[in-house]
Enzyme design. Structure first.
Site, PDB file in Angstrom:
ATOM      1  N   MET A  89      -6.433  14.287  51.139  1.00 34.33           N
ATOM      2  CA  MET A  89      -7.543  14.816  51.935  1.00 34.33           C
ATOM      3  C   MET A  89      -8.616  13.776  52.274  1.00 34.33           C
ATOM      4  O   MET A  89      -9.784  14.100  52.404  1.00 34.33           O
ATOM      5  CB  MET A  89      -8.188  16.004  51.205  1.00 34.33           C
ATOM      6  N   HIS A 108       1.881  17.160  58.590  1.00 27.16           N
ATOM      7  CA  HIS A 108       0.799  18.036  59.041  1.00 27.16           C
ATOM      8  C   HIS A 108       1.369  19.426  59.344  1.00 27.16           C
ATOM      9  O   HIS A 108       2.397  19.530  60.026  1.00 27.16           O
ATOM     10  CB  HIS A 108       0.141  17.441  60.289  1.00 27.16           C
TER      11      HIS A 108
HETATM   12  C1  GRF Z   1       0.582  20.539  53.446  1.00 24.47           C
HETATM   13  O1  GRF Z   1       0.509  21.706  54.219  1.00 24.47           O
HETATM   14  C2  GRF Z   1       0.534  19.309  54.309  1.00 24.47           C
HETATM   15  O2  GRF Z   1       1.115  19.480  55.559  1.00 24.47           O
HETATM   16  C3  GRF Z   1      -0.945  19.078  54.471  1.00 24.47           C
HETATM   17  O3  GRF Z   1      -1.493  19.425  53.228  1.00 24.47           O
HETATM   18  C4  GRF Z   1      -0.658  20.377  52.590  1.00 24.47           C
HETATM   19  C5  GRF Z   1      -0.334  19.851  51.228  1.00 24.47           C
HETATM   20  O4  GRF Z   1       0.377  20.773  50.449  1.00 24.47           O
HETATM   21  N1  GRF Z   1      -1.206  17.726  54.884  1.00 24.47           N
HETATM   22  P1  GRF Z   1       1.009  20.317  49.061  1.00 24.47           P
HETATM   23  O5  GRF Z   1      -0.138  19.709  48.260  1.00 24.47           O
HETATM   24  O6  GRF Z   1       2.085  19.326  49.336  1.00 24.47           O
HETATM   25  O7  GRF Z   1       1.519  21.564  48.429  1.00 24.47           O
END
Ligand code: GRF
Length: 204
Positions: A89, A108
């Site tokens: 993030m 994404h």
């Molecule tokens: C996923 O939906 C990805 O596409 C986005 O953040 C989310 C992460 O999910 N960038 P996780 O932590 O892999 O469960």
């Protein structure tokens, strides 16, 4: 190919990647998980999967650049050749991106360039989209912007609610990300401007 995964939260994509490497015998080693949030659930998954986690605390650095310089130092120390962002993030600085040019990938949960940024599934749902999906792309200096490698569409039927849509999208992610990893490891991708061309395995 020596790989690092960067995550901030749940880590379901990280786990899907690790499991796929093992199951499909992809010639890659996910050797380290980098997290910027101490309590990221991804860390618990890494422990179970036997993968080293390094927590880099952003509060200890005076700028994004200083933080990324530390990440870069770690990447070099670990001899990382490819970085997979999976729910990371934080924007990488241009300084970092330039030093791993075309060697950073992101997933994404929407069909880019629609719904860049956070909460993409929810925003597509409330926007009333009839189709959304998943995108895997190279990372450049702008957010959710680099050349697109693969996309998987998903039709939003009237009967589906947000929770169901989220779970469907995550399922698609867990299949699509390993597929892209395999293409990279097999050297099947070629980038020309914004276009990514995919060769089949025989090179035809
Ligand atoms: C996923 O939906 C990805 O596409 C986005 O953040 C989310 C992460 O999910 N960038 P996780 O932590 O892999 O469960």
């Amino acid at each position: 190919m020596n790989i690092a995964v960067f995550a901030s939260g749940n880590g379901s994509n990280f786990e899907a990647l690790v499991r796929a490497v093992k199951k499909r015998r992809i010639k890659a080693k996910i050797s380290v998980l980098i997290i910027d949030k101490k309590n990221a659930f991804a860390r618990i998954r890494a422990k179970k999967l036997g993968i080293k986690t390094i927590f880099v605390d952003p509060r200890l650095f005076k700028s994004a650049l200083a933080f990324d310089k530390e990440l870069l130092r770690l990447m070099r120390a670990e001899k990382i050749e490819l970085i997979l962002l999976a729910g990371y993030m934080r924007m990488l600085t241009p300084y970092f991106v330039r030093r791993y040019k075309n060697k950073i990938i992101n997933i994404h949960p929407a069909l880019l360039p629609a719904f860049k940024g956070t909460n993409a599934i929810e925003r597509a749902f409330y926007h009333g989209c009839k189709i959304t999906g998943v995108t895997v792309h190279f990372v450049d200096e702008k957010m959710d912007h680099g050349p697109i490698i693969l996309q998987e569409p998903f039709i939003i039927k009237d009967s589906i609610d947000l929770a169901e849509l989220e779970s469907k999208i995550h399922k698609l992610e867990h299949a699509l990300y390993p597929k892209v990893l395999e293409l990279i490891v097999n050297k099947q991708l070629r980038i020309k401007g914004r276009k990514v061309f995919i060769r089949n395995k025989t090179g035809l």
